[in-house]
Motif scaffolding. Sequence first.
Motif, mmCIF file in Angstrom:
data_model
loop_
_atom_site.group_PDB
_atom_site.id
_atom_site.type_symbol
_atom_site.label_atom_id
_atom_site.label_comp_id
_atom_site.label_asym_id
_atom_site.label_seq_id
_atom_site.Cartn_x
_atom_site.Cartn_y
_atom_site.Cartn_z
ATOM 1 N N SER A 286 -1.602 3.712 6.087
ATOM 2 C CA SER A 286 -2.150 2.438 5.595
ATOM 3 C C SER A 286 -1.064 1.562 4.967
ATOM 4 C CB SER A 286 -3.258 2.707 4.564
ATOM 5 O OG SER A 286 -2.719 3.375 3.447
ATOM 6 N N THR A 287 0.185 1.991 5.062
ATOM 7 C CA THR A 287 1.308 1.248 4.497
ATOM 8 C C THR A 287 1.801 0.203 5.490
ATOM 9 O OG1 THR A 287 1.953 3.231 3.271
ATOM 10 C CG2 THR A 287 3.612 1.515 3.485
ATOM 11 N N ALA A 288 2.167 -0.968 4.983
ATOM 12 C CA ALA A 288 2.696 -2.046 5.824
ATOM 13 C C ALA A 288 4.009 -2.544 5.228
ATOM 14 C CB ALA A 288 1.697 -3.188 5.913
ATOM 15 N N ILE A 289 4.915 -2.971 6.111
ATOM 16 C CA ILE A 289 6.213 -3.479 5.679
ATOM 17 C C ILE A 289 6.392 -4.891 6.232
ATOM 18 C CG2 ILE A 289 8.709 -3.104 5.697
ATOM 19 C CD1 ILE A 289 8.170 -0.161 6.283
ATOM 20 N N LEU B 289 4.608 3.912 11.319
ATOM 21 C CA LEU B 289 3.872 4.282 10.110
ATOM 22 C C LEU B 289 2.424 4.635 10.400
ATOM 23 C CD1 LEU B 289 5.196 1.681 7.525
ATOM 24 C CD2 LEU B 289 5.675 4.120 7.576
ATOM 25 N N LYS B 290 1.805 3.946 11.366
ATOM 26 C CA LYS B 290 0.389 4.197 11.622
ATOM 27 C C LYS B 290 0.141 5.594 12.183
ATOM 28 C CE LYS B 290 0.238 1.924 16.121
ATOM 29 N NZ LYS B 290 -0.320 0.833 16.885
ATOM 30 N N ASP B 291 1.177 6.247 12.712
ATOM 31 C CA ASP B 291 1.048 7.610 13.223
ATOM 32 C C ASP B 291 1.480 8.657 12.210
ATOM 33 O OD1 ASP B 291 0.216 6.544 15.669
ATOM 34 O OD2 ASP B 291 2.275 6.389 16.393
ATOM 35 N N THR B 292 1.834 8.222 11.001
ATOM 36 C CA THR B 292 2.303 9.125 9.952
ATOM 37 C C THR B 292 1.190 9.313 8.934
ATOM 38 O OG1 THR B 292 4.492 8.168 10.266
ATOM 39 C CG2 THR B 292 4.180 9.508 8.310
ATOM 40 N N PRO B 293 0.722 10.545 8.716
ATOM 41 C CA PRO B 293 -0.422 10.758 7.820
ATOM 42 C C PRO B 293 -0.253 10.187 6.416
ATOM 43 C CG PRO B 293 0.174 12.796 8.955
ATOM 44 C CD PRO B 293 1.215 11.778 9.300
ATOM 45 N N ASN B 294 0.913 10.315 5.807
ATOM 46 C CA ASN B 294 1.094 9.846 4.429
ATOM 47 C C ASN B 294 1.238 8.338 4.307
ATOM 48 O OD1 ASN B 294 1.048 12.511 3.707
ATOM 49 N ND2 ASN B 294 3.241 12.689 3.416
ATOM 50 N N PHE B 295 1.568 7.670 5.413
ATOM 51 C CA PHE B 295 1.865 6.235 5.341
ATOM 52 C C PHE B 295 1.058 5.403 6.331
ATOM 53 C CE2 PHE B 295 5.834 8.542 4.249
ATOM 54 C CZ PHE B 295 5.914 8.180 2.916
ATOM 55 N N GLN C 159 0.802 -1.228 0.000
ATOM 56 C CA GLN C 159 0.000 0.000 0.000
ATOM 57 C C GLN C 159 0.839 1.284 0.000
ATOM 58 O OE1 GLN C 159 -3.311 0.006 -0.554
ATOM 59 N NE2 GLN C 159 -3.075 -2.197 -0.749
ATOM 60 N N LEU C 160 2.024 1.229 -0.585
ATOM 61 C CA LEU C 160 2.816 2.437 -0.787
ATOM 62 C C LEU C 160 2.349 3.024 -2.114
ATOM 63 C CD1 LEU C 160 5.117 4.268 0.228
ATOM 64 C CD2 LEU C 160 6.677 2.907 -1.144
#
Length: 182
Positions: free
Chosen positions: A118-121, A110-116, A39-40
Amino acid sequence: MYLGGHSIPIPKHIQTEIETKFKECTLREQRRNNLVIFQLQEEPATSQNERQQKDKQAFRELCSAILEEEIHPTKLYRLGPKIGNKTRPLKVELSENQTKHKILKNAIKLKDTPNFNSTAIAPDYTPQQLEERRLLVKELRRRKANGETNIQIRSGKITTVQPRQTVEPRQAPAAENRQDFQ
């Protein structure tokens, strides 16, 4: 197989098992320093080179958000064919395993970062590892549904985790209880 100058016949099923294990070990070693990012955002681009530059920039921004440092990947590319507006996973090859672990350790940010948010690593698992992990996750969910707490998947096993204990800060002794050393 040769052992001490003598040829020893190996049953076919054992030879096949050895070859399968060897291939799996080779695949794991090849993927050791890799990550897959889900989801990047995949920016539209006119050429493959432009798309790759945009992916590199997105990866740099992601690393800056969670690590506050710049990471230079060895290689990165999208997995699978482009189908409509669906975002493809981004595979990132890094030069060091420590860098991969540093990114994975900080991925929770990442979950606290607005742009990322919904991104998972995730690590770049082999098909066999994916199947093993899928079964572990299924078992973990079943056990949690049965009331078990403080369990997680660690190193390919379900383990019990001790809850973190908070340590009270030590207070300095009162002036009247203090002894001066002379």
